[in-house]
Design an enzyme around this catalytic site. Structure first.
Site, short mmCIF file in Angstrom:
data_model
loop_
_atom_site.label_atom_id
_atom_site.label_comp_id
_atom_site.label_asym_id
_atom_site.label_seq_id
_atom_site.Cartn_x
_atom_site.Cartn_y
_atom_site.Cartn_z
N TRP A 299 34.06 21.82 37.17
CA TRP A 299 32.85 22.18 36.41
C TRP A 299 32.82 21.52 35.04
CZ3 TRP A 299 36.14 25.75 38.69
CH2 TRP A 299 37.14 26.29 37.88
N GLU B 54 31.11 29.93 35.33
CA GLU B 54 31.48 31.05 34.46
C GLU B 54 31.31 32.39 35.18
OE1 GLU B 54 33.04 30.95 31.83
OE2 GLU B 54 32.80 28.93 31.05
N CYS C 88 52.05 25.05 20.42
CA CYS C 88 50.72 25.53 20.06
C CYS C 88 50.18 24.82 18.82
CB CYS C 88 50.76 27.03 19.81
SG CYS C 88 49.14 27.73 19.38
#
Length: 367
Positions: A32, A45, A210
């Site tokens: 998507w 979604e 991160c």
């Protein structure tokens, strides 16, 4: 944490310059994401709500192959839509998606609208779907909050309350709005979710990888295992049900649940219901068929047992074989019924536990 604290924290260290380069380098090549077409975004979604990415990928591809446009989905029969949704669960999502497609195809035949008011009025479109579609497809500056982004935001800000409910829920939505950049809003929303999925995991987050580690309060204070707090455990209730495979010659009875059923609306199944306390499987089978269909049956042995969960209920479904003795199907609990051969079962949309049961009907050892 006050709203001023939210603004101050990210006024000092905006997230987008840290997060977007990471997203560009590390995001997964999901089907998507190949297009920002609002229809594709919307379908993905809706499917992704309460479902893992890995589970959604094959369903998305099959669904878009069958219904490549909103007009194709709007023109489809609901049973076809439910069949393609089979196994994803939470079938209300499929029915709402189908109903909303009909509304959009009728009111906006040329293109899906860049209008929050239109989307907000559609069935199944809440704040998350609204923000996800309009930010990704049209660049609208709207936030999203789901399990992954919720966890990232709570940890980065060091929010110690529960961001899933009450004041915490209001806080996390405001935080999600505060950190939105002026550009690439859809990518930023995707990046928050992707970071939570790939790095900022519920347990043992990989903080060394991160991009937000330097501005994360939970990382700074060693609170990753405490933020967000664990979900409150729900009491699991054991339920005993009895299902009945009713035969009339070479065909068996398959019934469709009504559109207003408490769950699995408009899906097909063999008659089943909860057994009474102290009631034997055989007695429950006779009663269930009589009460739900109006038929009288001669009950045989237990064919199989299917265990599954629905919300907080742990269900043990004992399935018995039976033969039709008298009577005709009477609509009431079920909207309709059909006598079908085992070979025809695959064409009907059913719930996951019913598919497990019906698949077992093809095993010769059962008969």
């Amino acid at each position: 944490m006050t709203n001023d604290a939210v603004a101050y924290h990210f006024g000092m260290a905006p997230l987008a310059p840290l997060l977007l380069p990471w997203f560009d380098a590390h995001h997964r090549p999901l089907p998507w994401r190949t297009s920002r077409d609002p229809y594709r975004v919307w379908v993905s979604e809706v499917m992704l709500q309460q479902t893992t990415v890995a589970a959604v990928v094959p369903y998305f591809s099959r669904f878009l192959a069958a219904f490549p446009t909103v007009h194709a989905l709007a023109a489809a029969d609901e049973q076809h839509v439910l069949k393609l949704w089979e196994g994803l669960g939470y079938y209300r999502r499929a029915r709402h998606l189908h109903a909303a497609a009909k509304a959009l195809a009728a009111s906006h035949p040329d293109a899906l609208p860049d209008d929050p008011a239109v989307w907000a009025d559609l069935p199944g479109v809440g704040r998350y779907i609204l923000g996800a579609v309009l930010s990704q497809a049209f660049g609208r500056k709207l936030p999203i909050v789901e399990a992954n982004s919720l966890r990232v935001l709570a940890r980065v800000f060091g929010y110690r309350g529960d961001p899933r409910e009450g004041a915490g829920k209001a806080w996390v939505w405001q935080a999600a709005e505060e950190v939105l950049p002026d550009e690439r809003v859809g990518d930023f929303n995707q990046a928050l979710m992707e970071l939570g999925a790939l790095v900022c995991s519920p347990s043992k987050p990989r903080c060394g990888e991160c991009p937000l580690a330097a501005v994360c309060v939970a990382n700074r204070d060693g609170l990753q295992d405490q933020i967000p707090p664990p979900k409150k455990a729900k009491e699991v209730v054991a339920v005993r049900e009895v299902g009945v495979v009713v035969w009339d010659g070479p065909t068996l009875l398959l019934c469709r649940r009504p559109a207003d059923a408490d769950r699995w609306q408009n899906l097909w199944e063999v008659p089943h219901a909860e057994a009474g306390e102290g009631e034997s499987d055989e007695a429950a089978a006779v009663r269930v068929v009589r009460e739900l269909t109006g038929l009288r049956v001669k009950v045989g042995e237990v064919l199989t047992v299917v265990k599954h969960g629905v919300t907080r209920f742990a269900i043990t479904l004992s399935v018995l074989g039976a033969t039709r003795a008298a009577g005709r199907f009477r609509a009431g609990f079920y909207a309709e019924a059909k006598w079908v051969t085992p070979a025809e079962l695959a064409g009907f949309p059913v719930s996951s536990p019913q598919r497990k049961l019906l698949t077992r009907l093809t095993e010769p050892r059962l008969f």
